[in-house]
Design a protein around this motif. Structure first.
Motif, PDB file in Angstrom:
ATOM      1  N   LEU A   1       0.814  -1.220   0.000  1.00  0.00           N
ATOM      2  CA  LEU A   1       0.000   0.000   0.000  1.00  0.00           C
ATOM      3  C   LEU A   1       0.846   1.268   0.000  1.00  0.00           C
ATOM      4  CD1 LEU A   1      -3.030  -0.703   2.369  1.00  0.00           C
ATOM      5  CD2 LEU A   1      -3.067  -0.243  -0.080  1.00  0.00           C
ATOM      6  N   ALA A   2       2.165   1.101   0.066  1.00  0.00           N
ATOM      7  CA  ALA A   2       3.022   2.288   0.096  1.00  0.00           C
ATOM      8  C   ALA A   2       3.962   2.269  -1.094  1.00  0.00           C
ATOM      9  CB  ALA A   2       3.823   2.302   1.385  1.00  0.00           C
ATOM     10  N   SER A   3       4.322   3.435  -1.583  1.00  0.00           N
ATOM     11  CA  SER A   3       5.327   3.450  -2.638  1.00  0.00           C
ATOM     12  C   SER A   3       6.444   4.401  -2.264  1.00  0.00           C
ATOM     13  CB  SER A   3       4.706   3.831  -3.980  1.00  0.00           C
ATOM     14  OG  SER A   3       4.349   5.173  -3.979  1.00  0.00           O
ATOM     15  N   ALA A   4       7.662   4.030  -2.683  1.00  0.00           N
ATOM     16  CA  ALA A   4       8.842   4.837  -2.401  1.00  0.00           C
ATOM     17  C   ALA A   4       9.365   5.400  -3.715  1.00  0.00           C
ATOM     18  CB  ALA A   4       9.902   3.991  -1.712  1.00  0.00           C
ATOM     19  N   LYS A   5      10.308   6.305  -3.607  1.00  0.00           N
ATOM     20  CA  LYS A   5      10.838   6.923  -4.827  1.00  0.00           C
ATOM     21  C   LYS A   5      11.902   6.034  -5.452  1.00  0.00           C
ATOM     22  CE  LYS A   5       9.216  11.307  -5.183  1.00  0.00           C
ATOM     23  NZ  LYS A   5       7.938  10.780  -5.629  1.00  0.00           N
ATOM     24  N   ASP A   6      11.882   5.981  -6.791  1.00  0.00           N
ATOM     25  CA  ASP A   6      12.920   5.242  -7.505  1.00  0.00           C
ATOM     26  C   ASP A   6      14.115   6.168  -7.700  1.00  0.00           C
ATOM     27  OD1 ASP A   6      14.357   3.432  -8.875  1.00  0.00           O
ATOM     28  OD2 ASP A   6      13.144   3.436 -10.681  1.00  0.00           O
ATOM     29  N   SER A   7      14.658   6.619  -6.578  1.00  0.00           N
ATOM     30  CA  SER A   7      15.806   7.510  -6.648  1.00  0.00           C
ATOM     31  C   SER A   7      16.631   7.220  -5.422  1.00  0.00           C
ATOM     32  CB  SER A   7      15.329   8.965  -6.671  1.00  0.00           C
ATOM     33  OG  SER A   7      15.850   9.683  -5.584  1.00  0.00           O
ATOM     34  N   VAL A   8      17.934   7.052  -5.629  1.00  0.00           N
ATOM     35  CA  VAL A   8      18.773   6.571  -4.541  1.00  0.00           C
ATOM     36  C   VAL A   8      18.749   7.528  -3.358  1.00  0.00           C
ATOM     37  CG1 VAL A   8      20.794   7.476  -5.742  1.00  0.00           C
ATOM     38  CG2 VAL A   8      21.096   5.870  -3.890  1.00  0.00           C
ATOM     39  N   ARG A   9      18.763   8.839  -3.621  1.00  0.00           N
ATOM     40  CA  ARG A   9      18.864   9.787  -2.511  1.00  0.00           C
ATOM     41  C   ARG A   9      17.623   9.764  -1.620  1.00  0.00           C
ATOM     42  NH1 ARG A   9      22.219  13.917  -2.285  1.00  0.00           N
ATOM     43  NH2 ARG A   9      20.544  15.296  -1.642  1.00  0.00           N
ATOM     44  N   ASP A  10      16.468   9.818  -2.239  1.00  0.00           N
ATOM     45  CA  ASP A  10      15.248   9.903  -1.440  1.00  0.00           C
ATOM     46  C   ASP A  10      14.998   8.624  -0.666  1.00  0.00           C
ATOM     47  OD1 ASP A  10      14.714  12.479  -2.458  1.00  0.00           O
ATOM     48  OD2 ASP A  10      14.116  11.523  -4.324  1.00  0.00           O
ATOM     49  N   THR A  11      15.275   7.494  -1.299  1.00  0.00           N
ATOM     50  CA  THR A  11      15.046   6.231  -0.621  1.00  0.00           C
ATOM     51  C   THR A  11      16.098   6.003   0.454  1.00  0.00           C
ATOM     52  OG1 THR A  11      14.116   5.462  -2.679  1.00  0.00           O
ATOM     53  CG2 THR A  11      14.545   3.805  -1.036  1.00  0.00           C
ATOM     54  N   TYR A  12      17.293   6.540   0.212  1.00  0.00           N
ATOM     55  CA  TYR A  12      18.341   6.430   1.225  1.00  0.00           C
ATOM     56  C   TYR A  12      17.912   7.108   2.520  1.00  0.00           C
ATOM     57  CZ  TYR A  12      22.953   6.347   3.326  1.00  0.00           C
ATOM     58  OH  TYR A  12      23.992   6.107   4.178  1.00  0.00           O
ATOM     59  N   VAL A  13      17.278   8.276   2.391  1.00  0.00           N
ATOM     60  CA  VAL A  13      16.801   8.991   3.583  1.00  0.00           C
ATOM     61  C   VAL A  13      15.883   8.081   4.387  1.00  0.00           C
ATOM     62  CG1 VAL A  13      15.404  10.910   4.413  1.00  0.00           C
ATOM     63  CG2 VAL A  13      16.972  11.270   2.534  1.00  0.00           C
ATOM     64  N   ALA A  14      14.888   7.490   3.707  1.00  0.00           N
ATOM     65  CA  ALA A  14      13.952   6.617   4.406  1.00  0.00           C
ATOM     66  C   ALA A  14      14.706   5.486   5.101  1.00  0.00           C
ATOM     67  CB  ALA A  14      12.926   6.053   3.421  1.00  0.00           C
ATOM     68  N   GLY A  15      15.643   4.888   4.390  1.00  0.00           N
ATOM     69  CA  GLY A  15      16.380   3.745   4.915  1.00  0.00           C
ATOM     70  C   GLY A  15      17.225   4.111   6.118  1.00  0.00           C
ATOM     71  N   VAL A  16      17.993   5.179   5.990  1.00  0.00           N
ATOM     72  CA  VAL A  16      18.933   5.517   7.062  1.00  0.00           C
ATOM     73  C   VAL A  16      18.171   6.019   8.284  1.00  0.00           C
ATOM     74  CG1 VAL A  16      19.460   7.954   6.558  1.00  0.00           C
ATOM     75  CG2 VAL A  16      21.250   6.451   7.377  1.00  0.00           C
ATOM     76  N   MET A  17      17.045   6.684   8.082  1.00  0.00           N
ATOM     77  CA  MET A  17      16.252   7.164   9.211  1.00  0.00           C
ATOM     78  C   MET A  17      15.603   5.994   9.960  1.00  0.00           C
ATOM     79  SD  MET A  17      16.645  10.201   9.595  1.00  0.00           S
ATOM     80  CE  MET A  17      17.068  11.773   8.969  1.00  0.00           C
ATOM     81  N   TYR A  18      15.123   5.019   9.187  1.00  0.00           N
ATOM     82  CA  TYR A  18      14.494   3.848   9.791  1.00  0.00           C
ATOM     83  C   TYR A  18      15.529   3.030  10.557  1.00  0.00           C
ATOM     84  CZ  TYR A  18      12.089  -0.653  10.065  1.00  0.00           C
ATOM     85  OH  TYR A  18      11.525  -1.817  10.491  1.00  0.00           O
ATOM     86  N   LEU A  19      16.702   2.899   9.957  1.00  0.00           N
ATOM     87  CA  LEU A  19      17.768   2.114  10.569  1.00  0.00           C
ATOM     88  C   LEU A  19      18.194   2.722  11.904  1.00  0.00           C
ATOM     89  CD1 LEU A  19      19.658  -0.310   9.905  1.00  0.00           C
ATOM     90  CD2 LEU A  19      21.260   1.345   8.982  1.00  0.00           C
TER      91      LEU A  19
END
Lengths: 265, 480
Positions: free
Chosen positions: B189-207
């Motif tokens: 139900l969720a979509s993320a951006k197909d762009s390394v920078r934006d998805t990196y933010v989500a990843g590093v913040m979650y981590l």
């Protein structure tokens, strides 16, 4: 003043220019980028890295599998349709034939985007079932490319041979496998080559239908060029090119009836 | 005889004319051109929804204005790009030159590092961008100067990266964390951006969720200042030391989300395909408006509590640009009246404050009987007329939370947890490799071995059958 007398062979000049500018030159560029590194120095480290990387090799294999599945599905669906279309009883004014070929005339990005929404509407969700959705998108897009060569080969098929096979007591399935299939083999082969390679290297269909969760080798090429890594991208493109060359060398024997191959163009 | 002579003279005259024409077009005096390279749909082009020309574009108005001021005719060449990477590639090939480009902050950093940019005339303040000096928000001025980009760029639009969601389909509290993208309840139900920078933010913040929330607790209890909290968020976001960890969580995310998207997300959330979308604030505003108009769905937007990304796009002058014209244009679009036009047209937020911008925001969002008070003093301070102030503060009353107003103008509390994401610099290749492994997937070597063996078997079988057949044929011939 030097006078140039017009000769018929001069008609080929525009094409020769086209050939050099848009086919040979880019090909040489791809080869150059593939065998050089970022600084422009020639070395084969790209090659070595590619064949050392199990993920890249895996991606290539995965693409081969998807390509094969798509080819088989397209042939299974397209062959009966082509037979139907050749039959004058069903396809009197060729309207039916046009209906099957028509999707080819619509821009395929547009067509794929529409397929995505259509599938979502009937409950096949690219997010939940990316593989299924991608496969459907592939088959839908490449089916016309299968039907067309099959149709043209079947049109030229000698019907008397089929009758002869019946006269000699062959059952319908025997006639099909021993007479019709061998006669349409050139069509099958050219349909397969027209589907297999483009499937592997396509990236728009997998992107749109698989919600960008599925990557084929074409996506890898696009990924590299997007990130300005031209050398890696060119290398994969070159490998794909080599695969095409090998496949066409291998299938050349089957396509001895040259006219059948030429007929689709 | 005479005939031939006349012809020669004519040819000569013609040649002369051509040379003259070519020469003329080279002299700047006669033919001023400003070449602009901007992101798609990123300025008021005077087009309506379906692309018909309905009014003058900002470029045309500037040319008109320039003519009135200086008496010189100037024409504008306007090209657009889709991504910063495309723009960098185009500039690097050097086939076309531009006087002005509008990349994002990390691309600007990269261009500065590679020496691709001209400096603005600058002595602590811009010399020729007086409208920016006078009307830009004090907050933006401070952040942009601290980012070290101000000598080379003038901010054009800014915003945050956060989660756009459909409150009817999700629990609002879940959106307080980037973890919503990993939440099994929102599978597909969720979509993320197909762009390394934006998805990196989500990843590093979650981590780094636990670390960030602990620091946030300290900040809320007043144990640390807003500055040091912000510096902490920035250090976590720009940390590229644990790429393996980020890769791991992003792979998990890929399994859980609906998909990655570049442009389709802002429509998919309107049609209800997805309920959560990683979005830039400007796109979020667009989606909210479309959803309200077309489907009567009310979308909301939040920057998760772990923190997020505040981004800038700015005007830069590539080497060799016509600095005089370029700076004149930038000054023109920094005027609040033009900035508000662009804001209205594209839905993003301009760093310019001032009366016109305040009035625009007022018309769009102010509700007299609204129960919530949003304090935007930090943004408008010192740029607007006193009549708009309430006890020296800029207060917006609204009845809705997490909607358009707060998306376009986040409160200072939100901005305290937002940091500028820098270019990956020397880690760029490693980050890309990480992203590649997430995007292209990982495979076991046995797949390759299996497929390779399969191919060999098929080819072998083909040749075997062929050999068999030809032998049979030979035998048959003998029989005959």
């Amino acid at each position: 003043m030097l006078k140039i007398r017009f000769q018929r062979k001069h008609l080929s000049i525009p094409y020769a220019i086209f050939l050099i500018l848009f086919i040979i030159l880019p090909l040489l560029l791809i080869v150059y980028y593939a065998i050089s590194d970022k600084t422009g120095a020639i070395n084969f480290s790209n090659f070595v890295n590619f064949f050392k990387d199990k993920n890249k090799l895996g991606l290539l294999s995965f693409s081969v599998i998807i390509g094969l599945i798509n080819t088989i599905l397209c042939l299974l669906i397209g062959y009966p349709i082509a037979m139907l279309l050749v039959n004058k009883k069903y396809n009197k004014s060729k309207v039916l034939f046009l209906l099957f070929i028509m999707p080819m005339w619509i821009n395929f990005v547009l067509r794929t985007a529409a397929t995505r929404d259509l599938l979502y509407w009937i409950g096949i969700n690219g997010g939940e079932m990316p593989y299924l959705a991608t496969m459907i998108g592939m088959v839908y897009n490449y089916l016309p490319f299968t039907i067309l060569p099959l149709y043209t080969t079947m049109l030229k098929m000698d019907k008397t041979l089929i009758e002869a096979s019946y006269d000699l007591g062959a059952r319908p399935h025997q006639t099909f496998f021993k007479t019709i299939i061998p006669m349409t083999m050139p069509g099958i082969v050219s349909a397969a080559t027209m589907v297999f390679m483009p499937t592997m290297s396509s990236f728009v269909i997998s992107d749109i239908m698989g919600e960008r969760k599925i990557s084929l080798i074409g996506n890898a090429i696009q990924f590299n060029f997007d990130q300005s890594r031209w050398n890696d991208g060119s290398l994969i493109a070159l490998i794909m090119l080599l695969i095409i060359v090998i496949i066409s060398l291998l299938t050349r024997n089957i396509q001895k009836q040259e006219d059948a191959r030429g007929s689709i163009w | 005889m005479l005939d031939r002579y006349v012809r020669k003279v004519l040819v000569f005259a013609l040649l002369l004319m051509v040379v003259c024409l070519v020469g003329c077009s080279d002299t700047e005096e006669e033919n001023l051109v400003l070449r602009i390279y901007n992101c798609q749909d990123y300025i008021d082009e005077g087009l309506d929804d379906v692309g018909n020309k309905v009014s003058t574009s900002v470029m045309e108005d500037w040319a008109e204005d320039y003519k009135n001021r200086t008496g010189k005719v100037v024409s504008v060449v306007y090209d657009t790009f889709e991504t910063n990477e495309t723009m960098l590639n185009t500039l690097k090939t050097g086939k076309t030159t531009y006087d002005l480009c509008c990349p994002s902050e990390y691309a600007i950093q990269k261009m500065i590092r590679e020496g691709m940019l001209e400096k603005y005339d600058h002595d602590g303040e811009y010399l020729y961008i007086t409208n920016y000096n006078d009307y830009a928000s004090p907050y933006i001025k401070k952040v942009f100067t601290e980012s070290g980009l101000s000598e080379y760029a003038v901010p054009y639009m800014w915003g945050t990266l956060g989660l756009l969601y459909n409150p009817e389909m999700v629990e609002e509290e879940d959106l307080d964390s980037w973890g919503a993208l990993w939440d099994e309840d929102y599978k597909n139900l969720a979509s993320a951006k197909d762009s390394v920078r934006d998805t990196y933010v989500a990843g590093v913040m979650y981590l780094n969720h636990d670390k960030l929330m602990a620091e946030r607790e300290k900040y809320l209890n007043g144990l640390i200042t807003a500055e040091s909290y912000n510096a902490f968020v920035s250090s976590v976001m720009n940390d590229t030391s644990d790429l393996e960890g980020v890769a791991r969580v992003l792979k998990e995310m890929k399994e859980n989300i609906f998909g990655f998207e570049v442009d389709s997300g802002k429509n998919d959330i309107v049609t209800g395909k997805i309920a959560i979308n990683v979005a830039w604030s400007g796109d979020a505003v667009y989606s909210m408006a479309t959803a309200e108009e077309e489907e009567e769905v009310y979308l909301s937007y939040k920057v998760p509590l772990e923190g997020g990304n505040v981004w800038f796009d700015g005007w830069v002058m590539p080497k060799g640009a016509n600095k005089e014209l370029a700076q004149d244009f930038v000054n023109f679009i920094c005027h609040p009246s033009i900035a508000s036009r662009n804001m209205e047209y594209i839905g993003y937020t301009s760093p310019i404050a001032g009366d016109e911008i305040y009035e625009l925001a007022y018309d769009m969002y102010y509700e007299e009987d609204g129960e919530y008070e949003i304090d935007l003093t930090y943004f408008f301070d010192g740029t607007i007329s006193d009549e708009y102030l309430e006890d020296g503060k800029v207060i917006f009353r609204t009845s809705e939370r997490n909607r358009g107003l707060e998306t376009q103008y986040p409160t200072i509390e939100v901005l305290d947890r937002c940091a500028i994401m820098e270019d990956f610099k020397d880690q760029n290749d490693n980050v890309l490799a990480m992203w590649e492994s997430v995007k292209l997937g990982e495979y076991s070597i046995w797949l390759t071995v299996g497929v390779g063996a399969g191919v060999v078997v098929i080819i072998g079988l083909g040749y075997y059958i062929k050999a068999l057949k030809s032998r049979r044929k030979k035998n048959k011939k003998l029989d005959w």
